[in-house]
Design a protein around this motif. Structure first.
Motif, mmCIF file in Angstrom:
data_model
loop_
_atom_site.group_PDB
_atom_site.id
_atom_site.type_symbol
_atom_site.label_atom_id
_atom_site.label_comp_id
_atom_site.label_asym_id
_atom_site.label_seq_id
_atom_site.Cartn_x
_atom_site.Cartn_y
_atom_site.Cartn_z
ATOM 1 N N SER A 1 18.360 164.495 30.707
ATOM 2 C CA SER A 1 17.081 164.096 31.206
ATOM 3 C C SER A 1 17.224 163.367 32.739
ATOM 4 C CB SER A 1 16.553 162.807 30.463
ATOM 5 O OG SER A 1 17.453 161.983 30.336
ATOM 6 N N TYR A 2 18.430 162.865 33.018
ATOM 7 C CA TYR A 2 18.683 162.375 34.151
ATOM 8 C C TYR A 2 18.926 163.626 35.270
ATOM 9 C CZ TYR A 2 19.496 157.697 32.876
ATOM 10 O OH TYR A 2 19.096 156.354 32.199
ATOM 11 N N VAL A 3 19.338 164.788 34.842
ATOM 12 C CA VAL A 3 19.458 165.750 35.905
ATOM 13 C C VAL A 3 18.227 166.098 36.570
ATOM 14 C CG1 VAL A 3 20.017 168.150 36.103
ATOM 15 C CG2 VAL A 3 21.398 166.687 34.758
ATOM 16 N N SER A 4 17.036 166.043 35.575
ATOM 17 C CA SER A 4 15.781 166.373 36.015
ATOM 18 C C SER A 4 14.916 165.222 36.470
ATOM 19 C CB SER A 4 14.998 167.053 35.097
ATOM 20 O OG SER A 4 14.639 166.158 34.026
ATOM 21 N N PHE A 5 15.534 163.786 36.872
ATOM 22 C CA PHE A 5 15.261 162.809 37.136
ATOM 23 C C PHE A 5 14.225 162.189 36.397
ATOM 24 C CE2 PHE A 5 17.094 164.024 41.054
ATOM 25 C CZ PHE A 5 17.569 163.036 41.678
ATOM 26 N N ASP A 6 13.997 162.398 35.050
ATOM 27 C CA ASP A 6 13.680 162.011 33.936
ATOM 28 C C ASP A 6 14.350 160.682 33.451
ATOM 29 O OD1 ASP A 6 11.935 160.979 31.810
ATOM 30 O OD2 ASP A 6 12.317 162.885 30.595
ATOM 31 N N LEU A 7 13.943 159.431 34.065
ATOM 32 C CA LEU A 7 14.758 158.169 33.484
ATOM 33 C C LEU A 7 14.379 157.371 32.305
ATOM 34 C CD1 LEU A 7 15.075 156.584 37.254
ATOM 35 C CD2 LEU A 7 16.670 158.483 36.227
ATOM 36 N N GLY A 8 13.410 158.202 31.493
ATOM 37 C CA GLY A 8 13.093 157.587 30.111
ATOM 38 C C GLY A 8 11.981 156.461 30.374
ATOM 39 N N GLY B 1 10.293 141.783 41.725
ATOM 40 C CA GLY B 1 10.719 142.845 42.471
ATOM 41 C C GLY B 1 11.779 143.515 41.511
ATOM 42 N N LEU B 2 12.726 144.222 42.331
ATOM 43 C CA LEU B 2 13.626 145.221 41.527
ATOM 44 C C LEU B 2 14.845 144.158 40.983
ATOM 45 C CD1 LEU B 2 14.013 148.283 43.854
ATOM 46 C CD2 LEU B 2 13.091 148.213 41.561
ATOM 47 N N GLY B 3 15.104 143.156 41.545
ATOM 48 C CA GLY B 3 16.215 142.277 40.957
ATOM 49 C C GLY B 3 15.700 141.464 39.926
ATOM 50 N N LEU B 4 14.577 141.130 39.801
ATOM 51 C CA LEU B 4 13.990 140.421 38.309
ATOM 52 C C LEU B 4 13.694 141.449 37.311
ATOM 53 C CD1 LEU B 4 13.109 137.478 37.517
ATOM 54 C CD2 LEU B 4 10.871 138.100 38.416
ATOM 55 N N LEU B 5 13.357 142.568 37.759
ATOM 56 C CA LEU B 5 13.339 143.456 36.851
ATOM 57 C C LEU B 5 14.506 143.969 36.174
ATOM 58 C CD1 LEU B 5 11.691 145.935 35.454
ATOM 59 C CD2 LEU B 5 12.340 147.426 37.352
ATOM 60 N N SER B 6 15.601 143.990 36.938
ATOM 61 C CA SER B 6 17.023 144.567 36.548
ATOM 62 C C SER B 6 17.672 143.394 35.470
ATOM 63 C CB SER B 6 18.223 144.631 37.444
ATOM 64 O OG SER B 6 17.619 145.708 38.186
ATOM 65 N N TYR B 7 17.215 141.935 35.853
ATOM 66 C CA TYR B 7 17.814 140.967 35.164
ATOM 67 C C TYR B 7 17.012 140.908 33.869
ATOM 68 C CZ TYR B 7 18.418 136.058 33.877
ATOM 69 O OH TYR B 7 18.973 134.708 33.165
ATOM 70 N N GLU B 8 15.675 140.902 33.968
ATOM 71 C CA GLU B 8 15.119 140.861 32.670
ATOM 72 C C GLU B 8 15.309 141.998 31.555
ATOM 73 O OE1 GLU B 8 11.058 140.644 33.838
ATOM 74 O OE2 GLU B 8 10.922 138.474 34.053
ATOM 75 N N SER B 9 15.713 143.128 32.239
ATOM 76 C CA SER B 9 15.915 144.218 31.413
ATOM 77 C C SER B 9 17.230 144.253 30.628
ATOM 78 C CB SER B 9 15.922 145.455 32.246
ATOM 79 O OG SER B 9 14.769 145.817 33.053
ATOM 80 N N VAL B 10 18.145 143.477 31.329
ATOM 81 C CA VAL B 10 19.625 143.314 30.721
ATOM 82 C C VAL B 10 19.261 142.211 29.562
ATOM 83 C CG1 VAL B 10 21.955 142.148 31.337
ATOM 84 C CG2 VAL B 10 20.973 143.534 32.795
ATOM 85 N N LEU B 11 18.560 141.037 29.833
ATOM 86 C CA LEU B 11 18.524 140.211 28.796
ATOM 87 C C LEU B 11 17.790 140.650 27.747
ATOM 88 C CD1 LEU B 11 17.272 136.927 30.808
ATOM 89 C CD2 LEU B 11 19.473 137.424 29.908
ATOM 90 N N PRO C 1 17.016 152.099 28.548
ATOM 91 C CA PRO C 1 16.494 152.916 29.605
ATOM 92 C C PRO C 1 16.230 152.344 30.963
ATOM 93 C CG PRO C 1 15.396 153.120 27.549
ATOM 94 C CD PRO C 1 16.201 151.827 27.206
ATOM 95 N N VAL C 2 15.690 151.059 30.965
ATOM 96 C CA VAL C 2 15.467 150.608 32.533
ATOM 97 C C VAL C 2 16.834 150.288 33.067
ATOM 98 C CG1 VAL C 2 14.551 148.708 33.846
ATOM 99 C CG2 VAL C 2 13.440 149.543 31.656
#
Length: 354
Positions: free
Chosen positions: A95-102, A299-309, A314-315
């Protein structure tokens, strides 16, 4: 040149594969995954229902004690954990080859849409801080090189070291207390990038309001970030100033301005310009978690942090893949800029003994 570009593009593939593989393997051993979180959530809900109503029947007690095998299977199927890890990794790569990131498991939106939604906030912070950093650091570094060893050089060096030692998050708190209505002056807004009623403002009013909201977070990011660039600029120009061709030009009667603009600037600015493409790409796609959290910027920083928690894999993996690819392209652009600016560098001759 074309051959070198193709080689670099091909080398990106094993790099991306290695990053994704290591991240995927680590994730398999991280406790508290989405299946466990859903199980805990259902258990807690069942326990609350059984505690609130003792005559609720066997369903509530079943949820309070645990889940059936059928329910666990449904939860694993929902998050794709019914397949073995190698198969899940292979499907992810396809899926990542076609830039489908889920799609996010908890936000119910595609990863691409989430990045597109959060990107403007991180871009505003990154581009503003990058512009200010270069506008301050480069002239200051040149001035320090020209006045090397003077009182100005020592005083500015001390100030830069102090600024570099202050964490951006701590500086942000100080700025909020001083200028955000904490204990002193309320000159700047506390949170967000726009005020209430922003849509009703004129175009000039929207721009001014947006810039006004950026002052404190950008200041917190810039103050500790331009010290290294300033010292890089100073050392680069100081090295060129002390070279033999500068002494020769002075002996021939060339003015200091001519020597600086015609000779020193072109050679000394090379390291600064080479790193600019990578810095620009980083400014576009890199979020600052602490600054975004402190000033309530989504922003992206907060998105990444919340996704890890929340173990939103997929994110986590989708953004990691995207940012790694962007970083590799930035490295390639920096190398190409080096070739264009310095004709002495010929990548085509690497490995030929020249």
């Amino acid at each position: 040149m074309l051959q070198y570009i193709l080689k670099r593009l091909l080398l990106m593939l094993p790099t991306l594969f290695g990053v994704l593989l290591v991240s995927f393997v680590v994730i398999q051993f991280v406790p508290g995954g989405p299946v466990e979180q859903m199980v805990y959530q259902l258990k807690g809900r069942g326990a609350a229902e059984s505690a609130g109503n003792t005559s609720a029947g066997t369903g509530a007690y079943q949820a309070a004690r645990g889940l059936s095998d059928e329910q666990l299977t449904q939860i694993k199927t929902q998050y794709g954990f019914d397949k073995p890890a190698p198969e899940r990794f292979w499907l992810m790569l396809k899926s990542y080859v076609s830039f489908d990131l889920g799609e996010s498991w908890f936000r119910h939106a595609s990863v691409v849409d989430l990045i597109r939604e959060k990107l403007p906030v991180s871009m505003s912070l990154g581009i503003s801080s990058l512009l200010l950093t270069y506008l301050i650091a480069v002239p200051l570094g040149v001035a320090k090189a020209v006045r090397h060893g003077s009182r100005f050089d020592w005083v500015t060096t001390f100030g830069l070291l102090v600024a570099y030692a202050i964490p951006s998050f701590v500086l942000g708190v100080v700025l909020l207390v001083l200028f955000g209505g904490g204990s002193f002056w309320q000159l700047f807004p506390l949170r967000g990038l726009t005020s209430d009623g922003w849509e009703s403002l004129s175009m000039a009013g929207k721009v001014m309001d947006y810039v006004w909201h950026l002052v404190l977070p950008v200041t917190a990011m810039v103050v500790g970030g331009f010290a290294s660039l300033t010292f890089l600029t100073k050392n680069s120009f100081l090295e060129e100033i002390n070279k033999q061709y500068v002494t020769t030009a002075r002996a021939k009667g060339a003015t200091e301005q001519r020597i600086f603009w015609r000779h020193i600037l072109r050679n000394a600015a090379l390291p600064l310009v080479v790193g600019l493409p990578e810095a620009i790409i980083g400014a576009f796609f890199t979020g600052s978690l602490l600054i975004e959290t402190l000033f309530s910027l989504d922003g992206l920083g907060l998105l990444s942090y919340e996704s890890v928690l929340r173990r939103d894999y997929p994110v986590v993996l989708g953004t990691l893949y995207f940012f790694t690819l962007i970083g590799l392209l930035g490295k390639l652009l920096s190398d190409l800029a080096y070739v264009l600016l310095d004709p002495r560098v010929q990548f085509g001759r690497v490995g030929e003994g020249q």
